[in-house]
Scaffold this active site. Structure first.
Site, PDB file in Angstrom:
ATOM      1  N   TYR A   1     -36.206  52.835  39.942  1.00  0.00           N
ATOM      2  CA  TYR A   1     -36.853  53.852  40.638  1.00  0.00           C
ATOM      3  C   TYR A   1     -37.900  54.515  40.136  1.00  0.00           C
ATOM      4  CZ  TYR A   1     -38.217  57.256  44.395  1.00  0.00           C
ATOM      5  OH  TYR A   1     -38.573  58.059  44.817  1.00  0.00           O
ATOM      6  N   ILE A   2     -37.707  55.017  39.152  1.00  0.00           N
ATOM      7  CA  ILE A   2     -38.247  56.119  37.792  1.00  0.00           C
ATOM      8  C   ILE A   2     -38.963  55.490  36.689  1.00  0.00           C
ATOM      9  CG2 ILE A   2     -38.642  58.372  36.380  1.00  0.00           C
ATOM     10  CD1 ILE A   2     -35.908  59.100  37.188  1.00  0.00           C
TER      11      ILE A   2
ATOM     12  N   ASP B   1     -22.991  47.098  19.197  1.00  0.00           N
ATOM     13  CA  ASP B   1     -22.908  46.368  18.497  1.00  0.00           C
ATOM     14  C   ASP B   1     -24.061  47.817  17.550  1.00  0.00           C
ATOM     15  OD1 ASP B   1     -22.253  44.031  19.236  1.00  0.00           O
ATOM     16  OD2 ASP B   1     -24.109  43.782  19.089  1.00  0.00           O
TER      17      ASP B   1
ATOM     18  N   LEU C   1     -32.895  55.340  30.976  1.00  0.00           N
ATOM     19  CA  LEU C   1     -33.165  55.782  32.193  1.00  0.00           C
ATOM     20  C   LEU C   1     -32.012  55.450  32.493  1.00  0.00           C
ATOM     21  CD1 LEU C   1     -37.179  55.858  32.741  1.00  0.00           C
ATOM     22  CD2 LEU C   1     -35.509  58.338  32.670  1.00  0.00           C
TER      23      LEU C   1
ATOM     24  N   TRP D   1     -29.408  53.985  34.152  1.00  0.00           N
ATOM     25  CA  TRP D   1     -27.952  54.207  34.843  1.00  0.00           C
ATOM     26  C   TRP D   1     -27.298  53.827  36.537  1.00  0.00           C
ATOM     27  CZ3 TRP D   1     -25.309  58.022  33.030  1.00  0.00           C
ATOM     28  CH2 TRP D   1     -24.085  59.170  33.382  1.00  0.00           C
TER      29      TRP D   1
ATOM     30  N   THR E   1     -30.118  65.351  35.241  1.00  0.00           N
ATOM     31  CA  THR E   1     -30.787  65.659  36.529  1.00  0.00           C
ATOM     32  C   THR E   1     -29.413  67.452  37.822  1.00  0.00           C
ATOM     33  OG1 THR E   1     -29.574  65.306  39.530  1.00  0.00           O
ATOM     34  CG2 THR E   1     -27.882  64.703  36.974  1.00  0.00           C
TER      35      THR E   1
ATOM     36  N   TYR F   1     -21.048  61.681  39.342  1.00  0.00           N
ATOM     37  CA  TYR F   1     -22.692  61.618  39.301  1.00  0.00           C
ATOM     38  C   TYR F   1     -23.029  62.848  38.406  1.00  0.00           C
ATOM     39  CZ  TYR F   1     -27.819  60.952  39.279  1.00  0.00           C
ATOM     40  OH  TYR F   1     -29.279  60.849  38.996  1.00  0.00           O
TER      41      TYR F   1
ATOM     42  N   LYS G   1     -22.828  63.065  34.005  1.00  0.00           N
ATOM     43  CA  LYS G   1     -24.395  63.546  33.470  1.00  0.00           C
ATOM     44  C   LYS G   1     -24.340  64.250  32.678  1.00  0.00           C
ATOM     45  CE  LYS G   1     -27.979  60.531  34.723  1.00  0.00           C
ATOM     46  NZ  LYS G   1     -28.510  60.626  33.500  1.00  0.00           N
TER      47      LYS G   1
END
Length: 569
Positions: free
Chosen positions: A303-304, A344, A360, A362, A400, A423, A427
């Site tokens: 989305y972002i 790796d 980003l 997630w 966030t 969430y 984060k």
């Protein structure tokens, strides 16, 4: 080399076509305007077309003075309807394709959601009636045609953008209509569509406007903001403004056929406007970005992420886009499908040894208590650890406001965290681990906190996305709480620009709030969103009780991001 005859070549679109094809060896342009070709004269049109034998005829000629059309219907009909008919007959004679430009004024503006190509016509002015007549004649006569409807066009010459800038030089106050919504569209973007279509045989009617929408008032605000004009803008209603011809109040067009047949999307109207102003040195000051860097964006098709990739490219950076799929990612980026969570140790090298990584990626960001937030945490930890060990110079990770938990007032980088969702817990833990991993290394770390994001609403799972869906379903109302709680709302494009700029600058680090710093009541934002989109649906305020654990007001402290973006001017 194909021959392309242009009518109305001295108009905005005609000039844009010439500029676009000036170094293109595929086409030879034959420019005509009223002095060379009166399209209302059937014989002269036939003679000219038979003499030139063009492969394509692009009809940019039109009587576009909307109010003047009301007083001279005959002339408007001759130019806007008989002219296209004459060109269609001549095109058939020589086997040419005709491209005819039409207008959003063929609709009545009452629909309230974007018009698609097959919607019912109901013009409300002489201009709209004659443009529709021209369309219908082209469709009835021409054997090979493209009818292209556009709206709020601006290019080289007299247009709304230039008029507003000229008025700003001599006036302290300007009145602009606030209740007409449409899409400002750059002539350059329309020419790109013309080029796409004439290279195909997918004949028919197409809409071609930039993405997004706004009112004339909002359009003017954006022009003045980009050009540094201080003239006061007074919003007025259509009735207060008093134009003679009736204008459609909502004339947003959806480019459905372009997307369905070509998977083609036009530029966002704000980006197209900025390019137009920048190309003409009209902006208050060219943005001076930090030197070009190689930037890896994980979750690039999210989305972002899609917006961040485009923002970085606009700033001149080389972008490595990392994800599983790339259907929504800017084609100028380099796509990388190497799994970032492989574990790796040489992942930094596998991903191209970027100067900056904007992390980003997630899962389930809109599902705050999904178990995946905790289950995926070890993968994020290992990825960041190996990137730092590999020698990554700069790392920016998306955070966030939910890391903080319940809070009233502005969130600063020192605000204590007490997350109340999986969430937020995940984060918050990743932020602490990231700084621990980077401690004692050369890697500079930014933690970029996001707040309430708007825009690109069908790609999100927010309240605003649901409102769009409910409106499309035809619902008249939806239950809601009081809407008194205040939040920090930011458009996804503005957020992407902040992320791209913060991640690539070299002066300010640490926890950075990507936000506006301005608390706005949810009810006010919902009302604004509904009005802006011309929706009929209404919220039932008070249908749900306010949740006791929701803060009455929480927003981001914008001090750092303001300095970063200010330094970028």
């Amino acid at each position: 080399m194909k021959k392309v005859l242009i009518t109305g070549s001295q108009g905005q679109l005609g000039k844009a076509i010439n500029e676009y094809y000036q170094d293109d060896c595929r086409y030879e342009l034959i420019n005509t305007d009223v002095a060379e070709l009166d399209i209302t004269d059937e014989k002269k049109v036939m003679d000219m077309i038979c003499k030139c034998q063009p492969d394509v005829i692009i009809n940019c000629a039109a009587h576009t003075q909307v109010d003047a059309c009301e007083h001279d219907k005959e002339r408007a009909y001759l130019i806007n309807a008989i002219g296209p008919k004459n060109l269609s007959l001549a095109a058939n004679k020589v086997g040419a394709v005709i491209v005819h430009l039409s207008s959003d004024y063929v609709f009545d503006g009452e629909k309230k959601v974007p018009y698609i190509e097959g919607d019912k016509y109901d013009p409300q002015s002489v201009y709209g009636e004659t443009k529709l007549a021209g369309e219908e004649l082209v469709r009835a006569i021409a054997e090979k045609y493209f009818v292209i409807r556009t709206a709020w066009l601006y290019g080289e010459g007299k247009n709304f953008v230039n008029t507003m800038l000229k008025l700003a030089e001599t006036r302290e106050i300007i009145k602009v209509v606030k209740d007409q919504y449409g899409t400002p569209t750059s002539a350059e973007e329309v020419v790109k569509v013309i080029d796409l279509l004439i290279g195909s045989t997918e004949y028919g009617t197409y809409h071609a406007t930039c993405e997004g929408s706004c009112s004339w008032y909002e359009f003017t605000q954006k022009i003045f903001e980009l050009c540094g004009k201080k003239t006061q803008i007074i919003p007025v209603t259509t009735q207060e403004y008093g134009a003679e011809a009736k204008r459609p109040l909502y004339s947003v067009l959806e480019n459905r056929m372009l997307k369905e047949k070509f998977n083609y999307s036009m530029a966002n109207w704000e980006k197209a406007l900025e390019k137009y102003l920048k190309d003409r040195n009209l902006m208050k000051k060219e943005k001076q970005y930090s030197m070009k860097k190689k930037v890896l964006v994980t979750g690039a098709n999210g989305y972002i992420g899609r917006h961040v990739v485009s923002a970085l490219l606009e700033q001149g950076h080389e972008v490595l886009a990392s994800d599983f799929a790339f259907d929504g990612v800017d084609e100028r980026a380099k796509y990388i499908d190497t799994p970032i969570f492989s574990g790796d140790e040489d992942i930094y090298e596998q991903l191209g040894k970027p100067d900056v990584c904007i992390h980003l990626a997630w899962r389930n960001g809109f599902v705050h208590n999904a178990e995946t937030h905790l289950l995926d945490l070890p993968n994020h930890y290992t990825f960041i650890k190996n990137m730092i060990k590999g020698g990554l110079p700069q790392l920016s990770v998306m955070g966030t406001m939910h890391e903080v938990g319940y809070w009233e007032g502005a969130i600063t980088e020192d605000t204590p965290t007490n997350p109340t969702s999986l969430y937020g817990i995940a984060k918050n833990a990743l932020r602490q681990m990231t700084y621990l991993l980077a401690s004692g290394t050369e890697t500079k770390v930014d933690w970029l906190r996001a707040y309430y994001i708007l825009g690109d609403d069908k790609k999100s799972n927010s309240l605003f996305a649901k409102i769009v869906g409910w409106e499309e379903e035809g619902k008249e109302t939806f239950p809601f709480n009081s809407g008194k709680n205040k939040y920090d709302f930011i458009g996804v494009d503005e957020l992407a620009c902040q992320i791209a700029t913060a991640a690539t600058q070299d002066e300010i680090y640490g926890v950075i709030n990507c936000c506006t710093g301005k608390p706005v009541a949810l009810a006010d934002k919902v009302e604004e969103f509904i009005t802006e989109h011309g929706f009929k649906i209404r919220p039932e305020f008070g249908a749900f009780p306010d949740r006791p654990y929701d803060s009455p007001g929480v927003w981001g402290d914008a001090e750092k991001i303001t300095k970063i973006m200010g330094a970028d001017k």
